[in-house]
Design a protein around this motif. Structure first.
Motif, PDB file in Angstrom:
ATOM      1  N   GLY A 160       0.837  -1.192   0.000  1.00 54.02           N
ATOM      2  CA  GLY A 160       0.000   0.000   0.000  1.00 54.02           C
ATOM      3  C   GLY A 160       0.868   1.237   0.000  1.00 54.02           C
ATOM      4  N   ALA A 161       0.304   2.314   0.487  1.00 57.95           N
ATOM      5  CA  ALA A 161       0.999   3.598   0.426  1.00 57.95           C
ATOM      6  C   ALA A 161       2.339   3.549   1.161  1.00 57.95           C
ATOM      7  N   ARG A 186       7.605   2.238   9.135  1.00 62.30           N
ATOM      8  CA  ARG A 186       8.472   3.345   8.703  1.00 62.30           C
ATOM      9  C   ARG A 186       9.772   3.394   9.503  1.00 62.30           C
ATOM     10  N   SER A 232       4.307   0.827   1.899  1.00 64.20           N
ATOM     11  CA  SER A 232       5.319  -0.016   1.240  1.00 64.20           C
ATOM     12  C   SER A 232       5.864   0.681   0.002  1.00 64.20           C
ATOM     13  N   ALA A 233       5.018   1.451  -0.666  1.00 62.20           N
ATOM     14  CA  ALA A 233       5.478   2.163  -1.857  1.00 62.20           C
ATOM     15  C   ALA A 233       6.603   3.128  -1.509  1.00 62.20           C
ATOM     16  N   VAL A 234       6.466   3.790  -0.374  1.00 61.17           N
ATOM     17  CA  VAL A 234       7.480   4.763   0.034  1.00 61.17           C
ATOM     18  C   VAL A 234       8.732   4.069   0.569  1.00 61.17           C
ATOM     19  N   LEU A 235       8.516   2.999   1.329  1.00 60.47           N
ATOM     20  CA  LEU A 235       9.648   2.350   1.991  1.00 60.47           C
ATOM     21  C   LEU A 235      10.436   1.432   1.068  1.00 60.47           C
ATOM     22  N   GLY A 236       9.882   1.118  -0.093  1.00 68.27           N
ATOM     23  CA  GLY A 236      10.594   0.229  -0.991  1.00 68.27           C
ATOM     24  C   GLY A 236      10.712  -1.186  -0.440  1.00 68.27           C
ATOM     25  N   LEU A 237       9.714  -1.605   0.303  1.00 65.90           N
ATOM     26  CA  LEU A 237       9.677  -2.986   0.790  1.00 65.90           C
ATOM     27  C   LEU A 237       8.626  -3.745  -0.022  1.00 65.90           C
TER      28      LEU A 237
END
Lengths: 193, 342, 453
Positions: free
Chosen positions: C201-202, C276, C204-209
């Motif tokens: 989701g939002a 995060r 994971s998209a940012v964290l690159g996981l």
């Protein structure tokens, strides 16, 4: 522009006219020591040494019309050469700008506002070495407040100011400083905390 | 700023401070003596859990130009053969007196772990973590764009941001740490970003990012672009059904000769073409595009050293938090502390 | 499973003035392992009196989903340490998951775990049997042999791994009908979650996981409820974690499908925003989801769509968490925080009463596991599996002070409400004044152990 509102007791030791007179005298001393304007380069140390260098160049040009003031003045940043980098808040270095003629075989006069421990000048000498090989290096300061920590002395001094080390000497130049919105040139001594 | 872990949480003032400092660092590269004594006696460790010769030598050059001692630690490990743990490695480096750790890791978040735990006290610089971030790459890209943008407008680069600049980033956004770092930093600097990718190579949730998303490179170019950044397509994506074939990928999402000509036809004479390297010529970028005068590929490499010098200098010389503001008052404080040590 | 307890070994206790299931204050007289009397003003003669004003009396909690790690990972947890943690957390029975080493896929292993549980004496340990040999998902384990063993296994699960082969799942569902068993499915489509690290989701998209989509859980649940309907079997869904899963279970129940579902305390409170930090203490399977999933899970538990709380207590040695996120093991401890987290999320929010709490933590999990003497009403003549809870207490979670060997509590440092003051297991106080007392000694085992306090 930094607007100064004095938070601690302070007294003015040089006003606008005093500073101007001191710079005029230094300009003549520089010309005299150098036997003219030949090969002179004035390098101001940021921040407040640089506007003083510009003013000095102007006065030298006024005394010797063959001189182009803007062609002999530059700025020498010493941030990266300081010996206290790991103890001080880091700040971005100021640009180093040399006159087009460079500094090789020139007579470089370093200009700073206050001479205190001598460590800034030590850093400046190192910085110069990495930029070229001047014929000689001289030092002009507006105020010498004593308390040297290194074997360094100024060749030209606007005013010798005996101070206690708890006091602070502030040089304010119209290029950066103002009081109540009015640009100002003055040197003040603030009492220690 | 004790660490440089991501651009997501990098404020505009800090970002511009790094770029401004990098400008001064770049000037050093033009001097006879290309070295500054600023980090003499400090130790910088390049801790690489993943091969990246380019990034490592860039950091190594940066640290050496600042007179730091550099230790290269290639702790290449895979999830299969674990070997020494990150914790043990970090504690080892701490015992060796590392002042900064430049870490490249295949696992997203590994630099955050180093920074958040008490395993090591050094400043941590993220040199690329998994598919998360690569902040110094984004900073060097922004530096390259800022020089171009301000030169184009005849303005001073020091202190400038990227307001009004239109940047398109095309390729494998899903797996790209470069894309992520660029999206956050370019937003912070005021640029207008469009991501262009096949839908399979965009993360779920991308619609919440501060950028536009397009599936069509030609339409994006037609709308006007000032910087076109192509991302590398990783070999392992090609066999995992992210797209049918490299030929189809190249035709739809590659910057080929037709699109290079299109820039001229669209009147985009000042548009630059960027690539973080290493390039797959003929896949995501054609040779003609990579070698055209529009290409900034080599400038990016050069600027990388300056930006990394700036990051190392700002992280390693004292406590930067006090100087993080840009107000007039802070200027007075900086001048004051300078004079007190005069 | 009813024990014939010897009265001499458990003593007599008068619990005075406890709010029964959070209702009116009454006394409970515990004698000879059973609740001898319930009422007001009961005689304290010959009994140890426990003043319980302000405390809530509840049936001992039954965990449908516990990892005790023994045999094989005694560095992570043992039956002894895990059941101590359970007693302190208010449990009188736990279901020990099958993913030990060796896997609990034979009568021998389940009997071993069962014996270890009896020897420890803190709670009933009900082994869960593996559905497939070695959890490999290829061949049915000897489910009947495990059911017929001394451990009397009724719950079968490959937990940690999904029984993803639809034919195998169908056969398992059908086969366990022969001995009234239930298959507890770990719903996770393996291809959709290859390499997955966190909720997709939002964040994971940012964290690159790598993302773990909700659909990977929901698609398996949808398939399995239809399979359960088709073959007329009992199905239990482990640790439901998404709003979509709640919807599917609700739909299945409306169709009369015999399905039960469980939710963990951590999925009722925590969200993927915590990832995060990249701190692997928040790495768990299924992953922490979004705030709207949390709300849907709470609503589903409150309206009965979700039947039970299961802790999925999963202790790990510290080196499996002190590392990069991608390297870290999945799982969280939960036995000693479950009551407090459920109080915080369900009772203090007004979604449930203490009577509801008893249903989801005791009555229904005992029924799913076919544990006859657990999850019983607090009435005269019933087995004395009783806990006393101080709902007004507040405490700060410190994993270093826990009885479990696992230090991987995601609630570390968090202040939570509610504390277990006493746990009576078969009439014997395993926990008194919030501290471990002594274990219960089964009659057959007690002979050699000599007299007790």
């Amino acid at each position: 522009m930094t607007d100064v509102t004095a938070p601690v007791p302070s007294r003015v030791v040089l006003n606008h006219a005093d500073i101007d007179r001191a710079l005029t005298r230094i300009a003549h001393e520089i010309l005299e020591a150098n036997k003219g304007s030949q090969d002179l380069v004035l390098l101001g140390i940021p921040r407040r040494g640089y506007p003083l260098a510009v003013r000095l160049a102007g006065k030298i040009a006024a005394a010797d019309p063959s001189v182009d003031a803007s062609a002999i003045v530059g700025q020498l940043d010493v941030t990266m050469f300081r010996d206290d980098l790991s103890h001080q808040p880091a700040r971005p270095p100021y640009p180093t700008k040399l006159p087009l003629s460079g500094i090789d075989n020139k007579v470089v006069v370093l200009i700073d506002d206050v001479l205190y421990s001598g460590r800034t000048i030590r850093a400046a000498l190192d910085a110069i070495v990495d930029l070229g090989r001047p014929r000689s290096v001289r030092l002009a300061v507006l105020v010498d407040r004593g308390h040297r920590e290194l074997p360094i002395r100024a060749d030209h001094v606007g005013k010798n100011l005996p101070t206690s080390s708890s006091e602070k000497v502030r040089v304010r130049v119209e290029e950066f400083d103002s009081v109540n919105g009015q640009p100002i040139n003055e040197v003040v001594i603030e009492a220690g905390a | 700023m004790k660490h440089l872990l991501s651009t997501e949480n990098l404020g505009a003032a800090d970002a511009i401070r790094i770029l401004d400092t990098a400008e001064e660092m770049a000037a050093v590269g033009d001097r006879e003596v290309k070295k500054l004594p600023a980090l003499r006696g400090r130790t910088v460790v390049n801790l690489f859990f993943e091969d990246s010769t380019r990034t490592r030598i860039s950091f190594e050059a940066a640290a050496k130009r600042l007179s730091a001692d550099v230790i290269n630690f290639a702790a290449k490990g895979s999830s299969v053969s674990k070997g020494e743990s990150l914790k043990d490695t970090a504690q080892t480096l701490s015992a060796m007196g590392a002042d900064a750790v430049v870490i490249r890791h295949w696992a997203s978040g590994a630099p955050h772990r180093l920074a958040a735990t008490d395993w090591i006290d050094a400043a941590v610089i993220n040199a690329g973590d998994g598919t998360h971030e690569h902040p110094t790459q984004a900073l060097l890209d922004a530096f390259t764009m800022r020089r171009h943008w301000t030169k184009l407008h005849g303005s001073e680069s020091i202190g400038a941001d990227l307001s009004g600049m239109r940047v398109a980033i095309a390729g494998d956004v899903l797996h790209s740490r470069v894309a992520r770092s660029n999206v956050w930093l370019l937003r912070t600097l005021g640029a207008d970003v469009t991501l262009v990718a096949p839908p399979t190579l965009l993360p779920i949730g991308v619609e919440q990012w501060p950028c536009k998303v397009s599936y069509n490179l030609d339409e994006t170019l037609e709308a006007g672009v000032d910087a076109m950044m192509m991302l590398r397509v990783q070999g392992e994506r090609m066999n995992a059904s992210f797209f049918p074939s490299t030929r189809e990928y190249s035709r739809r999402w590659g910057f080929d000769d037709t699109r290079l000509r299109a820039l001229d036809e669209l009147g985009l004479k000042d548009t630059i073409i960027m690539h973080p390297g290493p390039m797959n010529r003929g896949l995501e970028i054609s040779s003609a595009a990579a070698d055209s005068p529009r290409s900034t590929v080599l400038a990016q490499v050069r600027n990388g050293v300056s930006v990394r010098m700036a990051a190392l200098y700002l992280l390693l010389s004292g406590d930067t938090r006090e100087a993080a503001t840009t107000s007039g008052a802070a200027g007075t404080d900086a001048a004051r502390s300078e004079k007190e040590n005069n | 499973m009813t024990e014939t307890a010897s009265g001499a070994s458990t003593g007599t206790f008068l619990i005075r003035g406890a709010a029964i299931l959070g209702g009116g204050a009454e006394d409970l007289l515990i004698r000879d392992g059973v609740i001898a009397e319930r009422g007001t003003g009961l005689s304290a003669e010959g009994a140890t009196v426990i003043e319980a004003a302000g405390l809530v009396a509840l049936p001992g909690m039954v965990d449908i989903h516990t990892h005790l790690r023994e045999p094989g990972r005694e560095d992570a947890e043992t039956v002894e340490t895990g059941t101590r943690a359970a007693a302190l957390g208010g449990y009188t029975a736990v279901h020990a998951m099958a993913n030990s080493n060796p896997v609990a896929d034979t009568a021998g292993v389940v009997e071993q775990v069962h014996s270890l549980g009896r020897a420890s004496g803190w709670v009933d340990v009900r082994p869960v049997g593996a559905v497939t040999i070695g959890l490999a998902g290829e061949q049915l384990a000897e489910l009947g042999a495990m059911a017929d063993s001394r451990a009397q296994v009724r719950v079968f699960s490959d937990d940690g791994i999904c029984v993803h082969d639809p034919v195998l799942m169908r056969r398992a569902l059908e086969y366990v009908k022969a001995f009234d068993g239930v298959v507890a499915q770990h719903a996770q489509e393996p291809r959709l979650t290859a390499g997955a690290q966190m909720n997709e989701g939002a964040v994971s998209a940012v964290l690159g996981l790598a993302g773990w989509p909700a659909v990977a859980e929901e698609s398996i649940i949808a398939r399995d409820v239809l399979l359960a309907q088709h073959v007329g079997s009992r199905l239990h869904i482990c640790h439901v974690s998404t709003a979509g899963s709640v919807e599917i279970v609700r739909w299945a129940k409306s169709r009369g499908i015999n399905v039960t579902a469980e939710v963990t305390p951590h999925h009722l409170l925590l969200t993927d925003e915590l990832v995060r930090s990249y701190d692997p203490v928040y790495k768990v399977n299924p992953p922490l989801r979004t705030a709207s999933d949390v709300q849907a899970l709470r609503a589903g538990l409150a309206d009965g769509t979700i039947d039970v709380i299961g802790t999925d207590h999963a202790p790990h040695p510290s080196e499996h968490k002190e590392c990069e996120w991608a390297q870290a093991a999945m799982g969280m401890t939960g036995l000693e925080t479950a009551l407090s987290v459920v109080q915080e999320t369900m009772i203090e929010t007004g979604l449930m009463t203490w009577a509801d709490f008893a249903r989801v933590t005791s009555t229904v999990p005992a029924a799913i596991g076919r544990v006859a003497d657990q999850g019983r009403p607090l009435e005269a003549g019933e087995p004395a599996n009783v806990i006393l809870v101080d709902p007004a207490a507040r405490w700060t979670v410190d994993p270093n002070k826990m009885a479990t060997m696992g230090r991987n509590s995601p609630f570390a440092g968090k202040e939570l409400p509610g504390a277990v003051v006493a746990t009576f297991f078969k009439g014997h106080p395993t926990v008194l004044d919030g501290k471990l007392n002594t274990p219960y000694r089964h009659a057959a085992d007690a002979a050699g152990a000599g007299s007790r306090n």
